[in-house]
Design a protein around this motif. Structure first.
Motif, PDB file in Angstrom:
ATOM      1  N   LYS A  38       0.851  -1.178   0.000  1.00  0.00           N
ATOM      2  CA  LYS A  38       0.000   0.000   0.000  1.00  0.00           C
ATOM      3  C   LYS A  38       0.891   1.234   0.000  1.00  0.00           C
ATOM      4  O   LYS A  38       1.862   1.323   0.738  1.00  0.00           O
ATOM      5  N   GLY A  39       0.584   2.192  -0.841  1.00  0.00           N
ATOM      6  CA  GLY A  39       1.408   3.385  -0.977  1.00  0.00           C
ATOM      7  C   GLY A  39       2.263   3.378  -2.218  1.00  0.00           C
ATOM      8  O   GLY A  39       2.781   4.421  -2.627  1.00  0.00           O
ATOM      9  N   ALA A 405     -15.777   4.547  -3.108  1.00  0.00           N
ATOM     10  CA  ALA A 405     -15.553   5.956  -3.422  1.00  0.00           C
ATOM     11  C   ALA A 405     -14.113   6.368  -3.174  1.00  0.00           C
ATOM     12  O   ALA A 405     -13.643   7.360  -3.739  1.00  0.00           O
ATOM     13  N   SER A 406     -13.394   5.607  -2.349  1.00  0.00           N
ATOM     14  CA  SER A 406     -12.004   5.928  -2.047  1.00  0.00           C
ATOM     15  C   SER A 406     -11.022   5.276  -3.012  1.00  0.00           C
ATOM     16  O   SER A 406      -9.817   5.511  -2.912  1.00  0.00           O
ATOM     17  N   ASP A 407     -11.512   4.451  -3.936  1.00  0.00           N
ATOM     18  CA  ASP A 407     -10.617   3.830  -4.915  1.00  0.00           C
ATOM     19  C   ASP A 407      -9.910   4.900  -5.742  1.00  0.00           C
ATOM     20  O   ASP A 407     -10.491   5.937  -6.076  1.00  0.00           O
ATOM     21  N   ARG A 408      -8.673   4.602  -6.091  1.00  0.00           N
ATOM     22  CA  ARG A 408      -7.918   5.494  -6.972  1.00  0.00           C
ATOM     23  C   ARG A 408      -7.915   4.906  -8.377  1.00  0.00           C
ATOM     24  O   ARG A 408      -7.511   3.772  -8.583  1.00  0.00           O
ATOM     25  N   LEU A 424      -7.119   0.630 -14.630  1.00  0.00           N
ATOM     26  CA  LEU A 424      -6.346   0.129 -13.489  1.00  0.00           C
ATOM     27  C   LEU A 424      -6.729   0.933 -12.264  1.00  0.00           C
ATOM     28  O   LEU A 424      -6.604   2.164 -12.252  1.00  0.00           O
ATOM     29  N   VAL A 425      -7.221   0.254 -11.222  1.00  0.00           N
ATOM     30  CA  VAL A 425      -7.644   0.905  -9.986  1.00  0.00           C
ATOM     31  C   VAL A 425      -6.820   0.354  -8.830  1.00  0.00           C
ATOM     32  O   VAL A 425      -6.267  -0.740  -8.889  1.00  0.00           O
ATOM     33  N   SER A 426      -6.746   1.132  -7.760  1.00  0.00           N
ATOM     34  CA  SER A 426      -6.082   0.679  -6.544  1.00  0.00           C
ATOM     35  C   SER A 426      -6.903   1.124  -5.343  1.00  0.00           C
ATOM     36  O   SER A 426      -7.659   2.093  -5.411  1.00  0.00           O
ATOM     37  N   SER A 427      -6.749   0.385  -4.255  1.00  0.00           N
ATOM     38  CA  SER A 427      -7.502   0.661  -3.033  1.00  0.00           C
ATOM     39  C   SER A 427      -6.631   0.326  -1.844  1.00  0.00           C
ATOM     40  O   SER A 427      -5.440   0.028  -1.986  1.00  0.00           O
ATOM     41  N   MET A 447      -6.510  -9.086 -10.452  1.00  0.00           N
ATOM     42  CA  MET A 447      -6.418  -8.430  -9.157  1.00  0.00           C
ATOM     43  C   MET A 447      -5.165  -8.919  -8.441  1.00  0.00           C
ATOM     44  O   MET A 447      -4.712 -10.042  -8.651  1.00  0.00           O
ATOM     45  N   ALA A 448      -4.606  -8.080  -7.583  1.00  0.00           N
ATOM     46  CA  ALA A 448      -3.473  -8.474  -6.752  1.00  0.00           C
ATOM     47  C   ALA A 448      -3.543  -7.716  -5.443  1.00  0.00           C
ATOM     48  O   ALA A 448      -3.776  -6.505  -5.429  1.00  0.00           O
TER      49      ALA A 448
END
Length: 597
Positions: A38-39, A405-408, A424-427, A447-448
């Motif tokens: 994460k990050g 809603a917080s997905d990037r 491509l999304v990240s959470s 997904m990963a």
């Protein structure tokens, strides 16, 4: 029969042992030398980076010798959907060919040497470079240009020269001379230049100092901003959309002379139709061919939430459609705070669509041309934007991704199919690729999960929790064992965590599991037969063993239809115990009753 809501998680029954957290989904949290965390910033996709695979360039802040820097990796999804490392360069590393990875490096994708493989343009306070696949780290330097280098155009048939220096705007990557190689449009304190890709790096296609008046009328100025590129007149060439304090201009390279010329120049205040007037406060964000006429349209956003699609016709801009907050675009209601992300072909029909997000969820909007009726008594239907597909936040997309809603939303591209774009999304959980199926439903093919970092031990170890006291065995043949349950969400994937009963860990071969009692402190459970998946937890037609509220008992006697119990007997459970992937796996206790043979 009671069904479970989306908060239920799959866990395993593990008798007084600790399980190892492995992969989640059909991929792994490990990616070779790189562990996705994460990050991590996934900033760009590089098509055809290695062996036909798409590379995902990932950055992570790091420290080398007390200096801040950033690590760089290129990841890809393998044939089975596993995430793996194809390149990894720690911060401060000098790659073969000379480029040294630094904190301020900025990266852009393109095939600059025309070999059919994706490369990476890198820009830093030191200079400009091109990286490509190869070398022991998976990345090597194709070209290296410190600031002050004078480039020329002899390999491109141009007499122009350009002295590299810090740019005043972000570079724009496109094929401006239609030779199949990526070119770079840059602006400096001196002027505007187009650097063309050649077999060993970059040459110069065009170079103009500020103050140059181009054929057709546009005068280049230091305050000009290149907004984007597209084919605005339908001639198959890449054109340039540029903005100044005077208005907007459309530039292109003349096929005969190779010089930049003006296609059109439209001043602020121009009436484009449908009660839309160009304003210097308008945001010309993106371009795409919505009506498949061979010409790209412009998406214009306005403070307050209004949008318009404009098209270049000759030397003027015309409005195709306008939408205002509160308008219903099919199923999508336009809002003042809607975010218009990317124009791309998401369904593979050859037309551009618009990806939009709001507090409600995400949607894809398409352009519907005006319909002229065939009968004299039928009213014509005006052009409009309509929803092609929609999906609400808080729901699970087919394949496992829970939209939030917080997905990037990181970027889009041909990430899964060669015929349509994906996202491509990240959470807080990990990364995923979202695509649109032919039936207009979203699905997540890849997904990963992020690495689950080990918890930092406190200065004073806490007192270990005392397991609940098991009830008194009712007979010598019956006994009860306190069982610790641990696990992790699996997000509707085919490999759930399970445990096998009877188990040698209980030192009771052949014993039957007759009862599982939960604690009054919770959580709630569903026990069911395995093999199974977390979909079992929300499927009312599934063959559940029992639905057990906190403090209740699951009676399992009906599992045994003969005196000899099945070997092995596999039992799986779902629980609604909340879990943040950044924390250690959840742990609860139950009492399991066995009967000796």
């Amino acid at each position: 029969m009671k069904t479970l809501n989306r908060r239920w998680k799959l866990i395993a029954l593990v008798p007084l042992v600790t399980i190892t957290i492995l992969s989640i989904g059909n991929n792994t949290v490990m990616a070779g030398d790189w562990v996705l965390r994460k990050g991590d910033a996934i900033i760009v996709a590089v098509p055809e980076f290695r062996g036909g695979e798409i590379g995902y360039l990932v950055l992570r802040p790091a420290t080398q010798r007390g200096m801040a820097t950033q690590d760089v990796a290129m990841l890809s999804f393998g044939p089975s959907g596993e995430l793996r490392t194809v390149a990894f360069a720690p911060g401060g590393t000098q790659l073969p060919g000379g480029w040294r990875i630094g904190l301020a490096d900025r990266f852009y994708a393109g095939d600059f040497n025309g070999d059919g493989r994706g490369d990476v343009l890198v820009e830093s306070p030191w200079g400009l470079g091109i990286l490509t696949q190869g070398g022991p780290l998976g990345l090597k330097t194709l070209a290296l240009y410190p600031y002050g280098t004078v480039l020329d155009g002899h390999l491109l048939g141009s007499k122009a020269t350009w002295t590299l220096g810090p740019t005043s705007r972000l570079p724009v990557i496109a094929d401006f001379n239609h030779d199949g190689r990526a070119d770079v449009l840059i602006m400096s304190g001196w002027g505007l230049g187009i650097l063309g890709g050649v077999y060993n790096g970059l040459g110069v296609l065009n170079a103009y100092p500020f103050g140059t008046k181009l054929v057709g009328g546009w005068t280049l100025g230091s305050g000009d901003v290149v907004l984007g590129t597209g084919d605005f007149n339908g001639d198959g060439q890449t054109d340039i959309l540029i903005q100044s304090g005077w208005g907007v201009g459309f530039l292109t390279r003349d096929a005969a002379t190779g010089e930049l010329i003006t296609l059109a120049a439209v001043p602020w205040g121009s009436d484009t139709g449908m009660e839309w007037t160009l304003s210097k406060d308008d945001s010309f964000s993106q371009t795409g061919d919505f009506d498949k006429d061979g010409r790209d349209e412009l998406l214009v956003e306005r403070a307050g939430g209004s949008i318009a699609l404009l098209s270049l016709k000759g030397s003027s801009l015309n409005t195709l459609v306008v939408a205002h907050p509160g308008d219903r675009l099919g199923g999508w209601v336009l809002g003042k705070l809607d975010q218009f992300l990317w124009i791309a072909d998401y369904n593979g029909d050859g037309k551009a669509e618009l990806l939009v997000r709001s507090g409600w969820g995400m949607g894809i909007l398409r352009f519907q041309p005006a319909v002229i009726p065939s009968g004299p008594d039928r009213a014509s239907i005006p052009p409009a934007l309509k929803s092609l597909a929609m999906f609400p936040n808080g729901s699970r997309i087919k394949g496992g991704w829970v939209l939030s809603a917080s997905d990037r939303f990181n970027f889009h591209g041909r990430l899964e199919r060669s015929t349509a774009d994906s996202i491509l999304v990240s959470s807080g959980w990990g990364i995923g690729v979202i695509s649109l199926a032919p039936d207009k439903t979203f699905y997540a093919p890849l997904m990963a999960a992020y690495e689950i970092p080990p918890a930092t031990p406190p200065a004073t170890p806490p007192t270990p929790p005392v397991p609940p006291t098991p009830p008194t065995p009712p007979s010598a043949k019956t006994f009860t064992v306190s069982v610790e349950m641990k696990g992790t969400p699996v997000f509707e994937v085919p490999i759930p965590y399970t445990a096998i009963f009877p188990s040698p860990l209980f030192l009771c071969p052949g014993c039957r599991v007759t009862q599982i009692q939960t604690l009054s402190s919770g959580p709630n459970f569903i026990f069911f037969k395995a093999p199974g998946t977390s979909e079992e937890c929300a499927n009312p037609k599934s063959e559940y063993i029992n639905v057990v509220s906190a403090g209740g008992t699951a009676n399992l006697n009906f599992l045994y239809k003969s005196a000899t119990p099945p070997t092995p007997l596999t039992i799986t459970a779902c629980t609604d115990k909340p879990w943040d992937p950044r924390d250690p796996p959840p742990s609860v206790w139950v009492n399991v009753t066995f009967v000796r043979p």
